[in-house]
Structure formats: structure tokens, C-alpha cells
Design a protein around this motif. Structure first.
Motif, PDB file in Angstrom:
ATOM      1  N   ALA A 100      38.036  -4.045  -6.518  1.00 11.41           N
ATOM      2  CA  ALA A 100      38.337  -2.942  -7.440  1.00 11.41           C
ATOM      3  C   ALA A 100      39.738  -3.083  -8.021  1.00 11.41           C
ATOM      4  O   ALA A 100      39.940  -2.859  -9.221  1.00 11.41           O
ATOM      5  N   ALA A 101      40.713  -3.472  -7.192  1.00  7.29           N
ATOM      6  CA  ALA A 101      42.087  -3.630  -7.673  1.00  7.29           C
ATOM      7  C   ALA A 101      42.162  -4.706  -8.757  1.00  7.29           C
ATOM      8  O   ALA A 101      42.836  -4.532  -9.780  1.00  7.29           O
ATOM      9  N   LEU A 102      41.462  -5.810  -8.549  1.00  7.08           N
ATOM     10  CA  LEU A 102      41.468  -6.886  -9.544  1.00  7.08           C
ATOM     11  C   LEU A 102      40.771  -6.460 -10.839  1.00  7.08           C
ATOM     12  O   LEU A 102      41.220  -6.805 -11.936  1.00  7.08           O
ATOM     13  N   ILE A 103      39.679  -5.712 -10.713  1.00  7.87           N
ATOM     14  CA  ILE A 103      38.959  -5.239 -11.896  1.00  7.87           C
ATOM     15  C   ILE A 103      39.829  -4.259 -12.675  1.00  7.87           C
ATOM     16  O   ILE A 103      39.915  -4.336 -13.905  1.00  7.87           O
ATOM     17  N   CYS A 104      40.491  -3.339 -11.973  1.00 10.08           N
ATOM     18  CA  CYS A 104      41.386  -2.383 -12.649  1.00 10.08           C
ATOM     19  C   CYS A 104      42.503  -3.121 -13.380  1.00 10.08           C
ATOM     20  O   CYS A 104      42.850  -2.763 -14.509  1.00 10.08           O
ATOM     21  N   ALA A 105      43.049  -4.159 -12.744  1.00 12.41           N
ATOM     22  CA  ALA A 105      44.111  -4.936 -13.384  1.00 12.41           C
ATOM     23  C   ALA A 105      43.579  -5.668 -14.609  1.00 12.41           C
ATOM     24  O   ALA A 105      44.233  -5.701 -15.661  1.00 12.41           O
ATOM     25  N   LYS A 106      42.395  -6.244 -14.487  1.00 12.07           N
ATOM     26  CA  LYS A 106      41.820  -7.017 -15.601  1.00 12.07           C
ATOM     27  C   LYS A 106      41.601  -6.146 -16.832  1.00 12.07           C
ATOM     28  O   LYS A 106      41.911  -6.545 -17.951  1.00 12.07           O
ATOM     29  N   GLY A 108      42.943  -3.096 -17.291  1.00 10.08           N
ATOM     30  CA  GLY A 108      44.038  -2.157 -17.515  1.00 10.08           C
ATOM     31  C   GLY A 108      43.648  -0.724 -17.222  1.00 10.08           C
ATOM     32  O   GLY A 108      44.092   0.201 -17.902  1.00 10.08           O
ATOM     33  N   LEU A 109      42.805  -0.530 -16.221  1.00  5.51           N
ATOM     34  CA  LEU A 109      42.347   0.816 -15.890  1.00  5.51           C
ATOM     35  C   LEU A 109      43.411   1.555 -15.098  1.00  5.51           C
ATOM     36  O   LEU A 109      43.971   1.024 -14.143  1.00  5.51           O
ATOM     37  N   TYR A 110      43.676   2.774 -15.502  1.00 11.65           N
ATOM     38  CA  TYR A 110      44.612   3.633 -14.790  1.00 11.65           C
ATOM     39  C   TYR A 110      43.991   5.017 -14.768  1.00 11.65           C
ATOM     40  O   TYR A 110      43.578   5.528 -15.812  1.00 11.65           O
ATOM     41  N   PHE A 111      43.909   5.600 -13.597  1.00 11.60           N
ATOM     42  CA  PHE A 111      43.257   6.886 -13.448  1.00 11.60           C
ATOM     43  C   PHE A 111      44.300   7.961 -13.184  1.00 11.60           C
ATOM     44  O   PHE A 111      45.115   7.828 -12.276  1.00 11.60           O
ATOM     45  N   LEU A 112      44.277   9.007 -13.988  1.00  9.45           N
ATOM     46  CA  LEU A 112      45.271  10.070 -13.879  1.00  9.45           C
ATOM     47  C   LEU A 112      45.109  10.888 -12.603  1.00  9.45           C
ATOM     48  O   LEU A 112      46.078  11.441 -12.100  1.00  9.45           O
ATOM     49  N   THR A 113      43.896  10.970 -12.097  1.00  8.79           N
ATOM     50  CA  THR A 113      43.663  11.734 -10.866  1.00  8.79           C
ATOM     51  C   THR A 113      42.811  10.918  -9.912  1.00  8.79           C
ATOM     52  O   THR A 113      42.082   9.998 -10.320  1.00  8.79           O
ATOM     53  N   GLY A 114      42.881  11.272  -8.652  1.00  8.66           N
ATOM     54  CA  GLY A 114      42.047  10.631  -7.650  1.00  8.66           C
ATOM     55  C   GLY A 114      40.569  10.886  -7.918  1.00  8.66           C
ATOM     56  O   GLY A 114      39.726  10.032  -7.650  1.00  8.66           O
ATOM     57  N   ALA A 115      40.258  12.054  -8.461  1.00  6.34           N
ATOM     58  CA  ALA A 115      38.862  12.385  -8.756  1.00  6.34           C
ATOM     59  C   ALA A 115      38.293  11.457  -9.824  1.00  6.34           C
ATOM     60  O   ALA A 115      37.139  11.018  -9.729  1.00  6.34           O
ATOM     61  N   LEU A 116      39.101  11.146 -10.842  1.00  5.48           N
ATOM     62  CA  LEU A 116      38.636  10.225 -11.887  1.00  5.48           C
ATOM     63  C   LEU A 116      38.416   8.825 -11.320  1.00  5.48           C
ATOM     64  O   LEU A 116      37.434   8.158 -11.661  1.00  5.48           O
ATOM     65  N   ARG A 117      39.329   8.395 -10.457  1.00  6.02           N
ATOM     66  CA  ARG A 117      39.182   7.076  -9.839  1.00  6.02           C
ATOM     67  C   ARG A 117      37.931   7.040  -8.960  1.00  6.02           C
ATOM     68  O   ARG A 117      37.161   6.088  -8.990  1.00  6.02           O
ATOM     69  N   LYS A 118      37.734   8.081  -8.187  1.00 10.46           N
ATOM     70  CA  LYS A 118      36.559   8.140  -7.303  1.00 10.46           C
ATOM     71  C   LYS A 118      35.269   8.117  -8.118  1.00 10.46           C
ATOM     72  O   LYS A 118      34.305   7.451  -7.747  1.00 10.46           O
ATOM     73  N   SER A 124      30.378   3.547 -11.690  1.00 10.45           N
ATOM     74  CA  SER A 124      30.330   2.275 -12.413  1.00 10.45           C
ATOM     75  C   SER A 124      30.555   1.075 -11.510  1.00 10.45           C
ATOM     76  O   SER A 124      29.766   0.126 -11.505  1.00 10.45           O
ATOM     77  N   PHE A 125      31.629   1.112 -10.745  1.00  8.92           N
ATOM     78  CA  PHE A 125      32.030  -0.071  -9.986  1.00  8.92           C
ATOM     79  C   PHE A 125      31.069  -0.380  -8.833  1.00  8.92           C
ATOM     80  O   PHE A 125      30.517  -1.476  -8.753  1.00  8.92           O
ATOM     81  N   ARG A 126      30.879   0.570  -7.923  1.00  7.03           N
ATOM     82  CA  ARG A 126      29.989   0.299  -6.786  1.00  7.03           C
ATOM     83  C   ARG A 126      28.553   0.110  -7.236  1.00  7.03           C
ATOM     84  O   ARG A 126      27.807  -0.676  -6.650  1.00  7.03           O
ATOM     85  N   GLY A 127      28.171   0.813  -8.285  1.00  5.22           N
ATOM     86  CA  GLY A 127      26.829   0.620  -8.837  1.00  5.22           C
ATOM     87  C   GLY A 127      26.628  -0.805  -9.327  1.00  5.22           C
ATOM     88  O   GLY A 127      25.559  -1.400  -9.137  1.00  5.22           O
ATOM     89  N   THR A 128      27.658  -1.368  -9.929  1.00  7.78           N
ATOM     90  CA  THR A 128      27.593  -2.761 -10.394  1.00  7.78           C
ATOM     91  C   THR A 128      27.428  -3.707  -9.213  1.00  7.78           C
ATOM     92  O   THR A 128      26.598  -4.626  -9.246  1.00  7.78           O
ATOM     93  N   LEU A 129      28.206  -3.492  -8.148  1.00  6.52           N
ATOM     94  CA  LEU A 129      28.072  -4.336  -6.953  1.00  6.52           C
ATOM     95  C   LEU A 129      26.663  -4.249  -6.364  1.00  6.52           C
ATOM     96  O   LEU A 129      26.065  -5.258  -5.997  1.00  6.52           O
TER      97      LEU A 129
END
Length: 179
Positions: A100-106, A108-118, A124-129
Motif C-alpha cells: 500500500a505504501a508503494l502504491i500510494c507513493a506511485k 501520489g495518494l494522500y488521505f486527509l483523514t484516516g477514514a478516507l485512507r481506510k 479499492s486496494f484490498r479488493g484489487t489484491l
């Protein structure tokens, strides 16, 4: 020959996993530091350009803007990015959080709140995996931690055939699809 006690074997395997995770995390941190340095350099160059154009402009008064509009580019880009990350680290196992950290870096994802990140992480992310696992491209394992939590680890699935019978079935399927 003396058999290794299971508790010692578990500790050794746990240590090996943690050492690998630490190595991967340090590599990710180095990549992120390199990216941050490049961004700082680009930002400084733009600030100089703005001041040359008009010395009254204070570049620090320009608020940052998150240019991410809810997509990763062309259709399937998130899936491709996850596969690229796993391929780069193959055949090693990678934790979900490191991927997830590498995907966010690739992207440029930045989440303003923990809820948005979760929301992104569980959707999207875990569903893709999970879809990649369902397609037979990746595999995962769960390991229990001493504090009772579980960590999921992922890697590319070995695509080589295990037996001649598997190879024959693959050939039959390929020829049937071509017909």
C-alpha cells in the motif's frame, strides 16, 4: 540427528520474516526520500521562476493542491501497479501495508483523514489484491503476531507448471482456445 524444537523454529521463521519486512521497509523509505528530494528540488526551481517573473509573488503563500481526482489513469492501472510492485520484490513475500505504501507513493495518494485512507485501503486496494488472488496471479499467507494480530503477506504466484499433467492440461486449454 537432534530435531529443532518447534518453538525455536517458529522464532527463527518469525525473525526471518521481520528481517525481510525491515529490509523492504527501508528500501521503500529510501525510495520515498529520493522522491521527496526530487520534489523539493522541482519546487525550489518553480519558486525561483516565480520570483524571476514577478518579485512581488511569495511562492509560500500559494496553497498546495491535491491533483488526484479519484482515478489512477487508464482502466486497470491500480491492478498493473500492484503486479509491478509484487514482481519487483518477487519471490519475496510483502506485507499488505508495504504494498500500500508503494502504491500510494506511485500515484501520489494522500488521505486527509484516516477514514478516507481506510475506505481506499479496504475497498479499492484490498479488493484489487483479492481479485488478483482469485485470478490465480498472487497468493497470500497470514502470520500471527505475538500480540495476537495477524499480518497478511502477498507474493506473485509461481506460474510454472508443477507436473507434466499440469503442462498437458494447459496445452489442451490453449489449443482449445485457439480453435
Amino acid at each position: 540427528m537432534k530435531q529443532t524444537p518447534s518453538a525455536l523454529k517458529w522464532l527463527a521463521e518469525k525473525r526471518a520474516r521481520l528481517a525481510n519486512d525491515l529490509e523492504q521497509t527501508r528500501k521503500i523509505a529510501a525510495e520515498l526520500t529520493e522522491k521527496a528530494d526530487a520534489l523539493e528540488s522541482d519546487l525550489a526551481a518553480l519558486d525561483r521562476s516565480l520570483r524571476l517573473y514577478d518579485s512581488r509573488i511569495d511562492p509560500n503563500s500559494i496553497e498546495s493542491v491535491n491533483g488526484w481526482k479519484g482515478s489512477y489513469g487508464k482502466r486497470g492501472a491500480l491492478r498493473e501497479a500492484v503486479l509491478e510492485v509484487l514482481e519487483e520484490y518477487s519471490p519475496e513475500w510483502m506485507t499488505t501495508s508495504n504494498i500500500a505504501a508503494l502504491i500510494c507513493a506511485k500515484f501520489g495518494l494522500y488521505f486527509l483523514t484516516g477514514a478516507l485512507r481506510k475506505h481506499w485501503y479496504t475497498g479499492s486496494f484490498r479488493g484489487t489484491l483479492k481479485r488478483l488472488e482469485g485470478d490465480g496471479l498472487v497468493e497470500h499467507e497470514r502470520s500471527s503476531e505475538l500480540d495476537g494480530t495477524e499480518t497478511a503477506r502477498w507474493r506473485l504466484k509461481d506460474q510454472s507448471s508443477g507436473t507434466l499433467a499440469d503442462l498437458a492440461r494447459s496445452a489442451t486449454r490453449a489449443s482449445a482456445a485457439a480453435a
